[in-house]
Scaffold this motif. Structure first.
Motif, mmCIF file in Angstrom:
data_model
loop_
_atom_site.group_PDB
_atom_site.id
_atom_site.type_symbol
_atom_site.label_atom_id
_atom_site.label_comp_id
_atom_site.label_asym_id
_atom_site.label_seq_id
_atom_site.Cartn_x
_atom_site.Cartn_y
_atom_site.Cartn_z
ATOM 1 N N LEU A 144 -16.962 10.541 -11.249
ATOM 2 C CA LEU A 144 -17.949 10.987 -12.440
ATOM 3 C C LEU A 144 -17.388 11.427 -13.687
ATOM 4 C CD1 LEU A 144 -19.704 13.451 -9.452
ATOM 5 C CD2 LEU A 144 -20.685 11.067 -10.318
ATOM 6 N N ALA A 145 -16.187 12.215 -13.429
ATOM 7 C CA ALA A 145 -15.570 12.433 -14.937
ATOM 8 C C ALA A 145 -15.264 11.082 -15.468
ATOM 9 C CB ALA A 145 -14.144 13.161 -14.562
ATOM 10 N N ALA A 146 -14.652 9.998 -15.032
ATOM 11 C CA ALA A 146 -14.793 9.016 -15.921
ATOM 12 C C ALA A 146 -16.005 8.303 -16.249
ATOM 13 C CB ALA A 146 -13.765 7.644 -15.050
ATOM 14 N N TRP A 147 -17.357 8.306 -15.538
ATOM 15 C CA TRP A 147 -18.460 7.875 -15.887
ATOM 16 C C TRP A 147 -18.764 8.892 -17.392
ATOM 17 C CZ3 TRP A 147 -23.243 10.428 -16.151
ATOM 18 C CH2 TRP A 147 -24.367 9.690 -16.335
ATOM 19 N N ILE A 148 -18.799 10.087 -17.117
ATOM 20 C CA ILE A 148 -19.034 10.971 -18.451
ATOM 21 C C ILE A 148 -18.346 10.292 -19.609
ATOM 22 C CG2 ILE A 148 -18.819 13.154 -19.210
ATOM 23 C CD1 ILE A 148 -19.374 14.137 -16.323
ATOM 24 N N GLU A 149 -16.970 10.097 -19.501
ATOM 25 C CA GLU A 149 -16.101 9.800 -20.536
ATOM 26 C C GLU A 149 -16.299 8.676 -20.983
ATOM 27 O OE1 GLU A 149 -12.681 10.283 -23.290
ATOM 28 O OE2 GLU A 149 -13.516 11.678 -21.929
ATOM 29 N N ARG A 150 -16.857 7.646 -20.313
ATOM 30 C CA ARG A 150 -17.226 6.319 -20.996
ATOM 31 C C ARG A 150 -18.717 6.376 -21.662
ATOM 32 N NH1 ARG A 150 -15.881 4.662 -15.811
ATOM 33 N NH2 ARG A 150 -18.350 4.234 -15.286
ATOM 34 N N ASN A 151 -19.362 7.320 -21.395
ATOM 35 C CA ASN A 151 -20.861 7.277 -21.776
ATOM 36 C C ASN A 151 -21.342 8.488 -22.628
ATOM 37 O OD1 ASN A 151 -21.866 4.615 -20.194
ATOM 38 N ND2 ASN A 151 -20.977 5.811 -18.629
ATOM 39 N N TYR A 152 -20.398 9.243 -22.693
ATOM 40 C CA TYR A 152 -20.890 10.650 -23.575
ATOM 41 C C TYR A 152 -19.889 11.037 -24.493
ATOM 42 C CZ TYR A 152 -24.860 11.009 -20.177
ATOM 43 O OH TYR A 152 -25.948 10.769 -19.710
ATOM 44 N N LEU A 153 -20.300 11.894 -25.482
ATOM 45 C CA LEU A 153 -19.159 12.604 -26.335
ATOM 46 C C LEU A 153 -19.458 13.913 -26.434
ATOM 47 C CD1 LEU A 153 -20.192 10.231 -29.561
ATOM 48 C CD2 LEU A 153 -18.175 9.985 -28.247
ATOM 49 N N VAL A 154 -18.300 14.653 -26.323
ATOM 50 C CA VAL A 154 -18.253 16.183 -26.486
ATOM 51 C C VAL A 154 -18.926 16.542 -27.956
ATOM 52 C CG1 VAL A 154 -16.874 18.014 -26.543
ATOM 53 C CG2 VAL A 154 -15.874 16.203 -25.146
ATOM 54 N N VAL A 155 -19.911 17.379 -27.639
ATOM 55 C CA VAL A 155 -20.400 17.921 -28.963
ATOM 56 C C VAL A 155 -20.168 19.402 -29.059
ATOM 57 C CG1 VAL A 155 -22.170 16.174 -29.313
ATOM 58 C CG2 VAL A 155 -22.821 18.046 -27.555
ATOM 59 N N ASP A 156 -19.791 19.877 -27.989
ATOM 60 C CA ASP A 156 -19.482 21.452 -28.026
ATOM 61 C C ASP A 156 -18.476 21.674 -26.959
ATOM 62 O OD1 ASP A 156 -20.508 24.047 -29.365
ATOM 63 O OD2 ASP A 156 -19.991 24.422 -27.262
ATOM 64 N N SER A 157 -17.337 22.493 -27.131
ATOM 65 C CA SER A 157 -16.394 22.773 -26.430
ATOM 66 C C SER A 157 -15.996 24.191 -26.571
ATOM 67 C CB SER A 157 -15.253 21.976 -26.572
ATOM 68 O OG SER A 157 -14.021 22.176 -25.710
ATOM 69 N N SER A 158 -15.723 24.865 -25.211
ATOM 70 C CA SER A 158 -14.897 26.067 -25.407
ATOM 71 C C SER A 158 -14.294 26.577 -24.346
ATOM 72 C CB SER A 158 -16.261 27.311 -25.519
ATOM 73 O OG SER A 158 -16.967 27.154 -24.262
ATOM 74 N N PRO A 159 -13.420 27.725 -24.159
ATOM 75 C CA PRO A 159 -12.643 27.807 -22.644
ATOM 76 C C PRO A 159 -13.787 27.966 -21.646
ATOM 77 C CG PRO A 159 -11.977 29.440 -24.682
ATOM 78 C CD PRO A 159 -13.429 28.516 -25.086
ATOM 79 N N GLY A 160 -15.032 28.207 -21.956
ATOM 80 C CA GLY A 160 -15.924 28.043 -20.714
ATOM 81 C C GLY A 160 -16.249 26.839 -20.169
#
Length: 503
Positions: A144-160
């Motif tokens: 699932l993590a690999a699928w997200i990496e292929r198809n999605y871009l990070v638009v917000d990131s925080s320690p949470g």
């Protein structure tokens, strides 16, 4: 009847499901009394809720990038995100329990999500040591993590946690481009943090507490520089991951010549309109070089100035701060008559470019360059000499140094040579890279002018006592650092003499 192993597995899964059910219920419940001390309030369309500080940061990110009615998938549990932000939950499961599904089931879930892809994916950064499975994409749910990496871009990131947006379906408005790019950069910046960094990304100023225990009289050393015309090659080649590293390494070398150890770096990136993918590549290069040099990327500025830059172009500059004991500052005063001049090889031009006169473009391949393109050679990264020189500085073996950049030998070496001395550089004592030979012949540039403008394959000149050369040689051999004896110091009129007899 199931065996003991299967019974234990069923018990574990049941316990895990119970834990997540409780967590989900607690997250969506609107508590209107006083909050527990470890929680903070968060206002939603459905009223006030109380959440942990890390979850609050994720919720802030969702509020910034989500739009009412968009489809969302939340991991590892829903946390009521769909209800609180009026989004549509597309997950086939109300809860996605870590480690619950095997790889085959993950592929089935991916297939279902491909048929009804969410606009947003929210991943709460939680590990579960009680189940001994680590965090999402590392300890569980790798498919699932690999699928997200292929198809999605990070638009917000925080320690949470992180908020992802699906690639190619929704264009981020120009006004949000800077925020989206910076959100993706947060993890890059944190990856450079050293023990001296205080606080997190996003403050008005960066905080750094240096360890001064080994210094008797610490002195800060600072330097600022830019990438320069090399950026034009990056624009034409569409390669943006090397210029940031160039900048950091150049700045590290500039304070290194004074004996300083680098502490932290501040960057400045400006464009007419920030392209998130391009900015991310630039920052990737900056962060990579910071990690390699042990430098914290403490902060910086990202500026959008519409109409100031041509479309697709930007500028990059940076400032570095380092530290040195006052008694160990290198200012050239220790250089003596008879000292050896040692050259550390460069990667090529480092920061200067001069190819328009040759009628060549960055994409042109040239036999004289071994089949590489002009752009490949021009974008070869500026080398850092911190790793090679750190042990020599610790053993007090260096009398002085000169960083050979724009201005070549004639402008840079005299900056560190005391009055009454001169340096004889023996041309031919080291191999000159093909690109310099090409410029000299094709551009009809004189031998002296080549050494006045270019580094000619030598990026750093180190002055040391001849009696210490065996120790220096052993040190560099151990780390596979190439070097050449390129000349020596003698009595004279603070000038550079290029001896061409070995050429």
């Amino acid at each position: 009847m199931p065996g003991p192993g299967k019974a234990a597995e069923s018990t574990r899964r049941a316990a895990a499901l119970l834990v997540f059910a409780i967590a989900w219920y607690g997250a969506i419940l609107s508590v209107r009394s006083l909050a527990p001390p470890s929680r903070v309030s968060f206002e939603t369309e459905k009223g006030r809720i109380w959440v942990g500080p890390r979850a609050r940061r994720v919720f802030d990110g969702i509020r910034r990038v989500a739009r009412k009615g968009e489809k969302v998938w939340v991991l590892p549990e829903t946390n009521g995100v769909d209800v609180l932000f009026e989004l549509v939950n597309v997950s086939p499961y109300e809860w996605h329990v870590p480690g619950w599904v095997d790889e085959k089931a993950e592929h089935k879930l991916v297939a279902a999500l491909d048929r009804n892809p969410p606009d947003l994916v929210v991943v709460f950064d939680r590990s579960f040591p009680e189940f001994k499975i680590g965090s999402f994409g590392v300890g569980y749910d790798l498919v699932l993590a690999a699928w997200i990496e292929r198809n999605y871009l990070v638009v917000d990131s925080s320690p949470g946690g992180k908020v992802f947006r699906r690639r190619g379906t929704t264009t981020i408005p120009a006004s949000d481009a800077k925020a989206a790019a910076l959100a993706r950069a947060k993890d890059l910046i944190r990856s450079t943090f050293t023990p001296g960094v205080l606080g997190d990304v996003g403050g008005f100023g960066g905080l750094f507490r240096p360890d001064l225990s080994s210094y008797s009289e610490p002195v800060l050393v600072a330097s600022t520089d830019g990438v320069g015309t090399k950026l034009k090659v990056a624009f034409e080649m569409g390669r943006h991951d090397s210029c940031g590293a160039d900048l950091v390494n150049h700045c590290v070398n500039d304070i290194l010549v004074q004996g300083a150890a680098p502490l932290f770096f501040l960057d400045y990136v400006a464009a007419g309109r920030l392209e998130p993918a391009t900015l991310h590549k630039v920052l990737e290069g900056i962060a990579r070089a910071c990690r390699e040099n042990g430098v914290a990327l403490l902060g910086g500025e990202t500026a959008e100035m519409p109409g100031f830059y041509s479309p697709g172009e930007y500028d990059v500059a940076g400032t570095i701060v380092g530290i040195v004991d006052r008694e160990k500052i290198l200012d050239g005063s220790r250089i003596r008559d008879g000292d050896a001049a040692l050259g550390l090889p460069s990667a090529g031009l480092h920061t200067q470019i001069l190819f328009e006169r040759l009628g060549r473009k960055p994409a042109d391949r040239m036999r004289e360059l071994g089949g590489a393109t002009v752009g490949d050679v021009l974008l070869a990264p500026h080398l850092s000499y911190w790793k090679a020189l750190r042990p020599l500085l610790a053993d007090d073996l260096v009398h002085g140094m000169a960083h050979i950049t724009g201005g070549g030998f004639f402008d840079n070496i005299p900056r560190v040579v005391p009055e009454g001395l001169e340096v004889v550089v023996k041309a031919g004592a080291w191999p000159v890279p093909a690109i310099f030979q090409l410029i000299e012949k094709g551009g009809d540039v004189s031998f002296e002018e080549m050494h006045r403008v270019f580094n000619m394959g030598i990026g750093m000149v180190v002055f040391a006592a001849p009696d210490d050369l065996s120790r220096i040689s052993r040190t560099w051999q151990a780390i596979e650092q190439a070097w050449y004896a390129i000349g020596d110091v003698r009595a004279g009129s603070r000038r550079i003499v290029i001896d061409a007899s070995l050429r």
